[in-house]
Design a protein around this motif. Sequence first.
Motif, PDB file in Angstrom:
ATOM      1  N   GLY A  60     -59.290  62.979 -14.040  1.00 21.10           N
ATOM      2  CA  GLY A  60     -59.887  61.642 -14.123  1.00 21.10           C
ATOM      3  C   GLY A  60     -61.376  61.698 -14.400  1.00 21.10           C
ATOM      4  N   ILE A  61     -62.060  62.560 -13.679  1.00 21.33           N
ATOM      5  CA  ILE A  61     -63.511  62.700 -13.878  1.00 21.33           C
ATOM      6  C   ILE A  61     -63.794  63.245 -15.273  1.00 21.33           C
ATOM      7  N   ALA A  62     -63.036  64.261 -15.686  1.00 26.16           N
ATOM      8  CA  ALA A  62     -63.234  64.840 -17.027  1.00 26.16           C
ATOM      9  C   ALA A  62     -63.008  63.791 -18.106  1.00 26.16           C
ATOM     10  N   ASN A  63     -61.973  62.972 -17.929  1.00 26.28           N
ATOM     11  CA  ASN A  63     -61.699  61.927 -18.907  1.00 26.28           C
ATOM     12  C   ASN A  63     -62.895  60.974 -19.019  1.00 26.28           C
ATOM     13  N   ARG A  64     -63.439  60.553 -17.891  1.00 26.10           N
ATOM     14  CA  ARG A  64     -64.572  59.627 -17.923  1.00 26.10           C
ATOM     15  C   ARG A  64     -65.789  60.272 -18.571  1.00 26.10           C
ATOM     16  N   LEU A  65     -66.041  61.542 -18.261  1.00 25.28           N
ATOM     17  CA  LEU A  65     -67.172  62.229 -18.879  1.00 25.28           C
ATOM     18  C   LEU A  65     -66.996  62.316 -20.400  1.00 25.28           C
TER      19      LEU A  65
END
Length: 152
Positions: free
Chosen positions: A42-47
Amino acid sequence: MTTPDKRLADLMVMPPTQLRSVWRDTFKTPAPDVGPDLLRRGIANRLQERVHGSLTGATKREIERLRKRVERTGKAGHMHAISLKTGTRLIRSWNGKSYHVLVCDDGFEFDGRHYASLSNIAREITGAHWSGPRFFGLKNRSEYKPKAFANG
Protein backbone atom coordinates in the motif's frame (compact mmCIF):
# COMPACT_ATOMS: atom_id res chain seq x y z
CA MET A 1 16.54 13.81 0.13
CA THR A 2 15.70 10.15 -0.36
CA THR A 3 14.99 8.91 -3.89
CA PRO A 4 11.75 7.00 -4.59
CA ASP A 5 13.77 3.84 -5.33
CA LYS A 6 15.60 4.12 -2.00
CA ARG A 7 12.31 4.65 -0.14
CA LEU A 8 10.84 1.54 -1.80
CA ALA A 9 13.94 -0.48 -0.89
CA ASP A 10 13.74 0.78 2.71
CA LEU A 11 10.15 -0.52 2.98
CA MET A 12 11.36 -4.07 2.38
CA VAL A 13 13.39 -4.15 5.59
CA MET A 14 11.15 -2.10 7.88
CA PRO A 15 9.65 -3.82 10.91
CA PRO A 16 5.82 -3.78 11.24
CA THR A 17 5.78 -0.99 13.85
CA GLN A 18 7.77 1.31 11.58
CA LEU A 19 5.57 0.37 8.59
CA ARG A 20 2.49 1.40 10.60
CA SER A 21 4.13 4.73 11.38
CA VAL A 22 5.04 5.29 7.71
CA TRP A 23 1.46 4.37 6.76
CA ARG A 24 0.11 7.05 9.14
CA ASP A 25 2.50 9.62 7.67
CA THR A 26 1.69 8.61 4.09
CA PHE A 27 -2.10 8.22 4.26
CA LYS A 28 -2.87 10.49 7.26
CA THR A 29 -4.95 7.65 8.76
CA PRO A 30 -4.16 4.77 11.10
CA ALA A 31 -2.81 1.67 9.39
CA PRO A 32 -5.38 -1.05 8.70
CA ASP A 33 -5.19 -4.33 10.57
CA VAL A 34 -3.26 -6.20 7.87
CA GLY A 35 0.11 -7.87 7.69
CA PRO A 36 3.38 -6.10 6.91
CA ASP A 37 3.42 -7.30 3.29
CA LEU A 38 0.14 -5.53 2.52
CA LEU A 39 1.27 -2.42 4.38
CA ARG A 40 4.44 -2.37 2.26
CA ARG A 41 2.43 -2.77 -0.93
CA GLY A 42 0.00 0.00 0.00
CA ILE A 43 2.74 2.44 0.92
CA ALA A 44 4.77 1.54 -2.18
CA ASN A 45 1.71 2.06 -4.37
CA ARG A 46 1.13 5.54 -2.92
CA LEU A 47 4.79 6.48 -3.34
CA GLN A 48 4.70 5.34 -6.97
CA GLU A 49 1.45 7.25 -7.58
CA ARG A 50 3.17 10.43 -6.40
CA VAL A 51 5.91 9.89 -8.97
CA HIS A 52 4.00 8.39 -11.89
CA GLY A 53 0.36 9.39 -11.31
CA SER A 54 -2.58 7.28 -10.20
CA LEU A 55 -4.96 4.94 -11.98
CA THR A 56 -7.34 6.29 -14.61
CA GLY A 57 -10.98 6.85 -13.71
CA ALA A 58 -11.98 3.90 -15.89
CA THR A 59 -9.56 1.58 -14.10
CA LYS A 60 -10.78 2.76 -10.68
CA ARG A 61 -14.39 2.12 -11.77
CA GLU A 62 -13.46 -1.37 -12.96
CA ILE A 63 -11.75 -2.15 -9.67
CA GLU A 64 -14.82 -0.94 -7.78
CA ARG A 65 -17.06 -3.07 -10.01
CA LEU A 66 -14.89 -6.11 -9.31
CA ARG A 67 -14.84 -5.34 -5.58
CA LYS A 68 -18.63 -5.29 -5.51
CA ARG A 69 -18.78 -8.55 -7.48
CA VAL A 70 -16.41 -10.23 -5.03
CA GLU A 71 -18.52 -8.95 -2.14
CA ARG A 72 -21.67 -10.32 -3.79
CA THR A 73 -20.44 -13.60 -5.28
CA GLY A 74 -17.02 -14.33 -3.83
CA LYS A 75 -15.51 -14.27 -7.33
CA ALA A 76 -14.01 -11.38 -9.27
CA GLY A 77 -14.32 -12.69 -12.80
CA HIS A 78 -12.25 -10.96 -15.43
CA MET A 79 -11.55 -7.32 -16.09
CA HIS A 80 -13.13 -5.99 -19.23
CA ALA A 81 -10.69 -5.68 -22.12
CA ILE A 82 -12.72 -2.75 -23.46
CA SER A 83 -11.48 0.70 -22.59
CA LEU A 84 -13.34 3.75 -23.85
CA LYS A 85 -12.15 7.31 -23.50
CA THR A 86 -14.46 9.82 -21.86
CA GLY A 87 -16.18 11.79 -24.61
CA THR A 88 -16.41 8.86 -27.03
CA ARG A 89 -19.78 8.55 -28.78
CA LEU A 90 -21.19 5.15 -29.63
CA ILE A 91 -23.78 4.99 -32.39
CA ARG A 92 -25.99 1.95 -32.92
CA SER A 93 -28.85 1.41 -35.35
CA TRP A 94 -31.65 -0.83 -34.10
CA ASN A 95 -34.96 -1.48 -35.84
CA GLY A 96 -34.50 1.49 -38.16
CA LYS A 97 -33.63 3.99 -35.44
CA SER A 98 -30.20 5.39 -34.56
CA TYR A 99 -29.14 5.48 -30.90
CA HIS A 100 -26.31 7.62 -29.51
CA VAL A 101 -24.45 6.96 -26.25
CA LEU A 102 -21.85 9.25 -24.70
CA VAL A 103 -19.04 7.71 -22.64
CA CYS A 104 -18.72 9.66 -19.39
CA ASP A 105 -16.05 9.48 -16.70
CA ASP A 106 -18.44 7.64 -14.39
CA GLY A 107 -20.58 5.63 -16.82
CA PHE A 108 -22.65 6.44 -19.89
CA GLU A 109 -25.25 8.97 -20.94
CA PHE A 110 -28.15 7.90 -23.11
CA ASP A 111 -31.36 9.75 -23.88
CA GLY A 112 -30.58 12.39 -21.25
CA ARG A 113 -30.07 9.85 -18.44
CA HIS A 114 -27.02 8.39 -16.75
CA TYR A 115 -26.34 4.63 -16.86
CA ALA A 116 -23.68 2.59 -15.07
CA SER A 117 -23.32 0.06 -17.90
CA LEU A 118 -23.82 -0.40 -21.62
CA SER A 119 -25.84 -3.54 -20.90
CA ASN A 120 -28.47 -1.45 -19.11
CA ILE A 121 -28.70 0.81 -22.16
CA ALA A 122 -28.94 -2.16 -24.55
CA ARG A 123 -31.78 -3.56 -22.41
CA GLU A 124 -33.50 -0.14 -22.48
CA ILE A 125 -33.28 -0.03 -26.29
CA THR A 126 -34.22 -3.63 -27.06
CA GLY A 127 -36.36 -4.67 -24.09
CA ALA A 128 -34.23 -7.83 -23.77
CA HIS A 129 -31.02 -8.78 -22.00
CA TRP A 130 -27.97 -8.07 -24.13
CA SER A 131 -24.27 -7.80 -23.47
CA GLY A 132 -23.86 -4.05 -23.85
CA PRO A 133 -20.37 -4.27 -25.35
CA ARG A 134 -21.60 -6.86 -27.84
CA PHE A 135 -24.73 -4.84 -28.68
CA PHE A 136 -22.60 -1.76 -29.38
CA GLY A 137 -20.10 -3.73 -31.47
CA LEU A 138 -17.23 -3.59 -29.00
CA LYS A 139 -16.83 -7.38 -28.80
CA ASN A 140 -15.45 -9.46 -31.70
CA ARG A 141 -18.29 -11.98 -31.73
CA SER A 142 -20.82 -9.30 -32.65
CA GLU A 143 -21.85 -8.97 -36.26
CA TYR A 144 -22.85 -5.35 -35.62
CA LYS A 145 -20.38 -2.62 -36.41
CA PRO A 146 -21.53 0.70 -34.91
CA LYS A 147 -19.32 3.75 -35.25
CA ALA A 148 -17.39 5.18 -32.31
CA PHE A 149 -16.20 8.79 -32.44
CA ALA A 150 -13.79 10.33 -29.94
CA ASN A 151 -14.20 14.04 -29.23
CA GLY A 152 -11.19 16.30 -29.65
